[in-house]
Design an enzyme around this catalytic site. Sequence first.
Site, PDB file in Angstrom:
ATOM      1  N   ASP A   1     -58.844  22.981  26.183  1.00  0.00           N
ATOM      2  CA  ASP A   1     -58.162  22.873  24.901  1.00  0.00           C
ATOM      3  C   ASP A   1     -57.584  24.228  24.518  1.00  0.00           C
ATOM      4  OD1 ASP A   1     -57.847  20.660  22.714  1.00  0.00           O
ATOM      5  OD2 ASP A   1     -58.086  22.546  21.646  1.00  0.00           O
TER       6      ASP A   1
ATOM      7  N   ARG B   1     -66.442   9.722  27.332  1.00  0.00           N
ATOM      8  CA  ARG B   1     -66.658  10.265  25.981  1.00  0.00           C
ATOM      9  C   ARG B   1     -67.786   9.569  25.236  1.00  0.00           C
ATOM     10  NH1 ARG B   1     -66.444  12.400  22.467  1.00  0.00           N
ATOM     11  NH2 ARG B   1     -64.658  12.374  21.063  1.00  0.00           N
TER      12      ARG B   1
ATOM     13  N   ARG C   1     -57.787   9.597  25.676  1.00  0.00           N
ATOM     14  CA  ARG C   1     -58.337   8.364  25.105  1.00  0.00           C
ATOM     15  C   ARG C   1     -57.576   7.095  25.421  1.00  0.00           C
ATOM     16  NH1 ARG C   1     -58.924  10.505  19.160  1.00  0.00           N
ATOM     17  NH2 ARG C   1     -57.224  11.758  20.001  1.00  0.00           N
TER      18      ARG C   1
ATOM     19  N   ARG D   1     -51.173  15.266  27.993  1.00  0.00           N
ATOM     20  CA  ARG D   1     -52.329  14.436  27.590  1.00  0.00           C
ATOM     21  C   ARG D   1     -52.491  13.218  28.484  1.00  0.00           C
ATOM     22  NH1 ARG D   1     -54.231  15.495  22.060  1.00  0.00           N
ATOM     23  NH2 ARG D   1     -54.267  17.761  22.071  1.00  0.00           N
TER      24      ARG D   1
ATOM     25  N   TYR E   1     -54.020  27.290  13.495  1.00  0.00           N
ATOM     26  CA  TYR E   1     -55.391  26.757  13.442  1.00  0.00           C
ATOM     27  C   TYR E   1     -56.376  27.822  12.988  1.00  0.00           C
ATOM     28  CZ  TYR E   1     -53.940  22.486  15.828  1.00  0.00           C
ATOM     29  OH  TYR E   1     -53.345  21.298  16.138  1.00  0.00           O
TER      30      TYR E   1
END
Length: 331
Positions: A75, A39, A30, A26, A146
């Site tokens: 992703d 974003r 962010r 990552r 998921y």
Amino acid sequence: MTGRQRFLGTLHRDPAVEGHPVWLMRQAGRFLPEYRELRSRHSFMELVHNPALCTEAALQPLRRFDLDATIVFSDILVIPDALGMGLSFTPGDGPRLANPLREQRQLERPLGSLDYVYEAVAQLRGAAPGHALLGFAGAPWTLYCYMVDGEGGEFPLARQSIRADELRARAMLDRLADLVAHHLLAQLRAGADAVQVFDTWAGRLDADTYARLVTPGLERIADRLAEHDTILFLRGADQLSRRVGKARFTGVSVDAGADLSAVRRELPGWVTQGNVASEVMLGGDIEGAVRGVFEATGGARDHVYNLGHGVVPATPPESVARFVNAVRALP
Ligand code: 1CP
């Protein structure tokens, strides 16, 4: 020596490698103001579907930090999306699948195109020639979590369904292994140097169930990719490393809870990666943590410096610079 040579040379145990390779899971995301700016103009899914924007997001950390590797901006949930499960991201709430997995035939549907991922790999290859380029996918079990529950969390439905009908679960995990291997091979063909398989939720299963139902799919993936460099991210590796020993991955990436020297003993011949707690980056002793990994590996040349999980959004960018500098300062 380029970062690409340092990273790949380490995976191959080339004695000519200078220094130790470093990158961060990552590393795009962010915690970087320039990513937040990107974003503010595009949704996450817009970024993922646009190869030029994926390239920009992946290059952002490379401009700031002396990293050896880059990972394609994508992703793990693009596979369920391509199966028609309807992926969306709700702000602050994480991923959601509108049509969760209920029947095996949902996995037999023709897969929608993932060419946008392969184009993102190809563009990043051209834009970062000196960096090792990683492709990736979710591991079958993490995808199953998921897919069955339709969202992140404790995955009660996935854990219950894998026990309720083991034969059916095995068949689904095997099918997912084939889809994962196919997706990874396509990224390698598009220009990735190596691939990482993320089993983020491995620790949600007990070790016996994991060995019986999940390890066979991992072996299947590793066999399909036997000619390539492959890293298995195993979160919960402390109990699980001896359960994956027969899967022929090049390396294992371990979380901060794992005893790194024990994992290295249990998986002889595997390169290791990771093990530094992401929380150390929030004002902890970063240099001491890097030094701790160096000592746990006995200064080995077959370890890739990384965190135990992803960089968290609250991480000050300066912490990443300190982490990289600490690795560069190692003997
Ligand atoms: O809001 C945003 O901007 C989106 C945040 C984000 C990002 C930056 C998501 C949503 N995914 C990504 C990119 C991503 N995801 C990468 C490439 C970027 C890089 O590493 O530099 C990778 C490798 C992943 C892999 C991924 N996605 C994993 C496995 C690794 C891990 O962190 O455990 C998992 C579990 C996901 C699912 C996912 N996607 C996004 C979120 C917030 C989540 C986790 C949800 C949850 O906690 O259940």
